[in-house]
Design an enzyme around this catalytic site. Structure first.
Site, PDB file in Angstrom:
ATOM      1  N   GLY A   1       0.857  -1.129   0.116  1.00  0.00           N
ATOM      2  CA  GLY A   1      -0.015   0.007  -0.126  1.00  0.00           C
ATOM      3  C   GLY A   1       0.643   1.191  -0.025  1.00  0.00           C
ATOM      4  O   GLY A   1       0.457   2.315  -0.797  1.00  0.00           O
TER       5      GLY A   1
ATOM      6  N   GLU B   1      10.007   9.779 -27.906  1.00  0.00           N
ATOM      7  CA  GLU B   1      11.038   9.373 -28.735  1.00  0.00           C
ATOM      8  C   GLU B   1      10.673   8.326 -29.767  1.00  0.00           C
ATOM      9  O   GLU B   1      11.778   7.290 -29.942  1.00  0.00           O
ATOM     10  CB  GLU B   1      12.487   9.375 -28.054  1.00  0.00           C
TER      11      GLU B   1
HETATM   12  C1  LIG Z   1       5.130  14.051 -22.139  1.00  0.00           C
HETATM   13  C2  LIG Z   1       5.509  13.998 -23.741  1.00  0.00           C
HETATM   14  C3  LIG Z   1       6.738  14.726 -24.269  1.00  0.00           C
HETATM   15  C4  LIG Z   1       6.903  14.663 -25.595  1.00  0.00           C
HETATM   16  N1  LIG Z   1       8.208  15.285 -25.812  1.00  0.00           N
HETATM   17  C5  LIG Z   1       8.192  15.342 -27.492  1.00  0.00           C
HETATM   18  C6  LIG Z   1       9.103  16.173 -27.958  1.00  0.00           C
HETATM   19  O1  LIG Z   1       9.847  17.157 -27.242  1.00  0.00           O
HETATM   20  N2  LIG Z   1       9.137  16.672 -29.206  1.00  0.00           N
HETATM   21  C7  LIG Z   1       8.341  16.265 -30.128  1.00  0.00           C
HETATM   22  O2  LIG Z   1       8.507  16.284 -31.252  1.00  0.00           O
HETATM   23  N3  LIG Z   1       7.463  15.207 -29.646  1.00  0.00           N
HETATM   24  C8  LIG Z   1       7.463  15.013 -28.264  1.00  0.00           C
HETATM   25  N4  LIG Z   1       6.312  13.991 -27.923  1.00  0.00           N
HETATM   26  C9  LIG Z   1       5.441  13.293 -28.642  1.00  0.00           C
HETATM   27  C10 LIG Z   1       5.731  11.787 -28.945  1.00  0.00           C
HETATM   28  O3  LIG Z   1       6.998  11.508 -29.201  1.00  0.00           O
HETATM   29  C11 LIG Z   1       4.387  11.248 -29.532  1.00  0.00           C
HETATM   30  O4  LIG Z   1       3.437  11.005 -28.573  1.00  0.00           O
HETATM   31  C12 LIG Z   1       4.958   9.603 -29.896  1.00  0.00           C
HETATM   32  O5  LIG Z   1       5.956   9.780 -31.112  1.00  0.00           O
HETATM   33  C13 LIG Z   1       3.628   8.916 -30.358  1.00  0.00           C
HETATM   34  O6  LIG Z   1       2.993   9.559 -31.173  1.00  0.00           O
HETATM   35  P1  LIG Z   1       1.365  10.009 -30.991  1.00  0.00           P
HETATM   36  O7  LIG Z   1       1.122  10.480 -29.697  1.00  0.00           O
HETATM   37  O8  LIG Z   1       0.758  10.640 -32.126  1.00  0.00           O
HETATM   38  O9  LIG Z   1       0.687   8.542 -31.117  1.00  0.00           O
HETATM   39  P2  LIG Z   1       0.265   7.736 -32.618  1.00  0.00           P
HETATM   40  O10 LIG Z   1       1.390   7.819 -33.391  1.00  0.00           O
HETATM   41  O11 LIG Z   1      -1.137   8.129 -32.788  1.00  0.00           O
HETATM   42  O12 LIG Z   1       0.154   6.247 -31.893  1.00  0.00           O
HETATM   43  C14 LIG Z   1      -1.103   5.560 -31.165  1.00  0.00           C
HETATM   44  C15 LIG Z   1      -0.761   3.997 -31.129  1.00  0.00           C
HETATM   45  O13 LIG Z   1      -0.699   3.646 -32.361  1.00  0.00           O
HETATM   46  C16 LIG Z   1       0.443   2.935 -32.355  1.00  0.00           C
HETATM   47  N5  LIG Z   1       1.054   2.831 -33.983  1.00  0.00           N
HETATM   48  C17 LIG Z   1       1.167   3.847 -34.673  1.00  0.00           C
HETATM   49  N6  LIG Z   1       1.596   3.518 -35.787  1.00  0.00           N
HETATM   50  C18 LIG Z   1       1.886   2.137 -35.884  1.00  0.00           C
HETATM   51  C19 LIG Z   1       2.242   0.985 -36.803  1.00  0.00           C
HETATM   52  N7  LIG Z   1       2.847   1.526 -37.905  1.00  0.00           N
HETATM   53  N8  LIG Z   1       2.772   0.115 -36.251  1.00  0.00           N
HETATM   54  C20 LIG Z   1       2.075  -0.419 -35.100  1.00  0.00           C
HETATM   55  N9  LIG Z   1       1.696   0.554 -33.924  1.00  0.00           N
HETATM   56  C21 LIG Z   1       1.613   1.922 -34.486  1.00  0.00           C
HETATM   57  C22 LIG Z   1       1.577   3.607 -31.554  1.00  0.00           C
HETATM   58  O14 LIG Z   1       2.506   2.785 -31.226  1.00  0.00           O
HETATM   59  C23 LIG Z   1       0.733   3.754 -30.491  1.00  0.00           C
HETATM   60  O15 LIG Z   1       0.377   2.860 -29.681  1.00  0.00           O
HETATM   61  C24 LIG Z   1       6.140  13.940 -26.266  1.00  0.00           C
HETATM   62  C25 LIG Z   1       4.980  13.248 -26.077  1.00  0.00           C
HETATM   63  C26 LIG Z   1       4.663  13.389 -24.591  1.00  0.00           C
HETATM   64  C27 LIG Z   1       3.458  12.467 -23.955  1.00  0.00           C
END
Ligand SMILES: Cc1cc2nc3c(=O)[nH]c(=O)nc-3n(C[C@H](O)[C@H](O)[C@H](O)COP(=O)(O)OP(=O)(O)OC[C@H]3O[C@@H](n4cnc5c(N)ncnc54)[C@H](O)[C@@H]3O)c2cc1C
Length: 400
Positions: A358, A381
């Site tokens: 807990g 990333e």
């Molecule tokens: C706290 C935080 C800090 C961040 N910092 C930065 C930053 O400094 N600079 C920056 O540019 N971005 C940043 N990001 C963005 C981050 O890199 C993205 O959120 C991440 O790359 C995923 O993109 P998305 O959120 O659009 O998810 P989506 O791409 O929409 O993905 C949704 C789901 O679908 C899956 N998916 C998508 N395509 C495929 C495929 N071809 N095959 C299998 N599965 C797939 C993904 O793995 C995920 O599970 C940050 C995000 C957060 C939450």
């Protein structure tokens, strides 16, 4: 597949650097980490002190204002920071691997003097902005445009989730210069300073963890810039972004070692102190196996992470000199590190919560904060699904 080192050790200087970082974090970060999380604010006080220590330029050569400790030194830093506070890791990571290293790799001498030197000295904070509302994993599908206007470019679009986005002095922004060409050829990297007309910080997200970092929207409304802000050449933005991410993914792995070891340290201590059914819980095999898994994974990761960092140091800072094989190995290796490290870190913090019972769920404990902070490791990333895509693609192209 290229040969792998079979023995790896740190030099006395590297060990001394690690020890000094550990001592610094104990003094300057550990005491405030819980409060920063609670107050959800950027840790200005410790950032100023990290600047004095040179932590914003660890892998950058001394001639450009850094400490010149390479990727190994940088990973040592992030491993130690990862033990103490993930927000500090993210601030350093967004600035260094995603902001400063690409300027080192792809900048002209003039760009390095103008943007890299003050960044490596910690006088200016950097951020990296690839993600957009419609383009996350499919990062080549950027909708932000950079249209030519004479010698200039005019940028329009909205970027999201930018770590350090609120505080950064300069942001490396990826924008489409020729949508028809797609990611390879159609995307360009720009160095944009806050304060440029039409460039502003929008909404900042509330998050599950990493409360010490800003995660900002950036709005570009007819931002006019000259060609001196193009990094790496027109159409080369995707290469710039991907080589930054290769470095970032390995350093994320280093931070994950720290998170696993912190979970293990806290769990070992607690399990030997907490008595149930007349015995310390560390006497129960169910608990011992959790501790053993954490220890085995931290040890395995140390080889993976520092092997990858050593390769990147060996390859040097001039992308034009990298062989095709080295590039491919680097990318597969960094995806491997990122994926395994983040999954093992998430499992370690989860098991640490379990071992604490807990208490592990109570707000304000370091374990509870680490649990919330670690979850992002599998997402940013490049999500772990995308890391597996990278590894599988390379496997299919080159074999084992
Ligand atoms: C706290 C935080 C800090 C961040 N910092 C930065 C930053 O400094 N600079 C920056 O540019 N971005 C940043 N990001 C963005 C981050 O890199 C993205 O959120 C991440 O790359 C995923 O993109 P998305 O959120 O659009 O998810 P989506 O791409 O929409 O993905 C949704 C789901 O679908 C899956 N998916 C998508 N395509 C495929 C495929 N071809 N095959 C299998 N599965 C797939 C993904 O793995 C995920 O599970 C940050 C995000 C957060 C939450």
């Amino acid at each position: 597949m290229s040969s792998v080192a079979i023995e790896f050790g740190f030099t006395p200087d590297q060990e001394a650097f690690r020890a000094s970082v550990r001592e610094f974090l104990k003094r300057e970060v550990e005491p405030i980490a819980g409060r920063i999380d609670e107050e959800e604010r950027f840790p200005l006080e410790s950032v100023a002190k990290m600047r004095e220590e040179g932590y914003f330029g660890v892998p950058i050569p001394e001639e450009y204002g850094g400490l010149g400790l390479g990727k190994i030194g940088y990973c040592l830093l992030l491993e130690e920071v990862g033990r103490v506070d993930a927000s500090h890791s993210a601030i350093l990571g967004a600035h260094t691997s995603l902001g400063a290293v690409p300027i080192l790799y792809y900048g002209t001498e003039e760009q390095r003097r103008r943007w890299l030197v003050p960044a490596a000295r910690g006088e200016k904070l950097l951020a990296f902005s690839l993600t957009e509302p419609g383009s996350g994993s499919d990062s080549g599908a950027v909708q932000t445009t950079a249209e030519r206007s004479g010698d200039d470019f005019v940028l329009n679009g909205t970027k999201i989730y930018v770590t350090n986005g609120k505080e950064a002095d300069t942001v490396l922004v990826l924008a489409g210069t020729d949508v028809k060409l797609g990611p390879s050829g159609g995307v360009t990297a720009f160095l944009l300073d806050q304060g440029l007309e039409g460039f502003r910080v929008g909404r900042c997200e509330k998050k599950m963890g990493l409360h010490g970092t800003s995660t900002a929207e950036l709005v570009l409304d007819h931002v006019r810039v000259g060609p001196e802000r193009v990094l790496g050449g027109v159409g080369k933005g995707f290469h710039v972004a991907m080589s930054a991410l290769d470095v970032g993914r390995v350093s994320l792995g280093a931070g994950s070692i720290g998170a696993i070891e912190a979970s293990l340290g806290a769990s070992l201590e607690f399990a030997q102190r907490r008595t149930q059914f007349g015995l310390p819980i560390s006497e129960y095999q169910a608990i011992q196996f959790k501790l053993a898994d954490m220890a085995m994974r931290a040890r395995a990761l140390r080889y993976l992470v520092y092997q990858a960092a050593a390769r990147q140091d060996r390859m040097g800072n001039d992308p034009a000199a990298w062989s095709r094989l080295d590039r491919a190995e680097k990318t597969r290796e960094s995806a491997t590190v990122k994926c395994l490290a983040s999954e093992w870190a998430c499992e370690a913090v989860d098991e640490a919560v379990q071992i604490h019972g807990g208490l592990g769920y109570i707000r304000g404990t370091a374990i509870e904060r680490a649990y919330r902070d670690a979850r992002i490791l599998r997402i940013f990333e490049g999500t772990n699904e995308i890391q597996r895509v990278v590894v599988a693609r390379d496997l299919l192209a080159r074999g084992l």
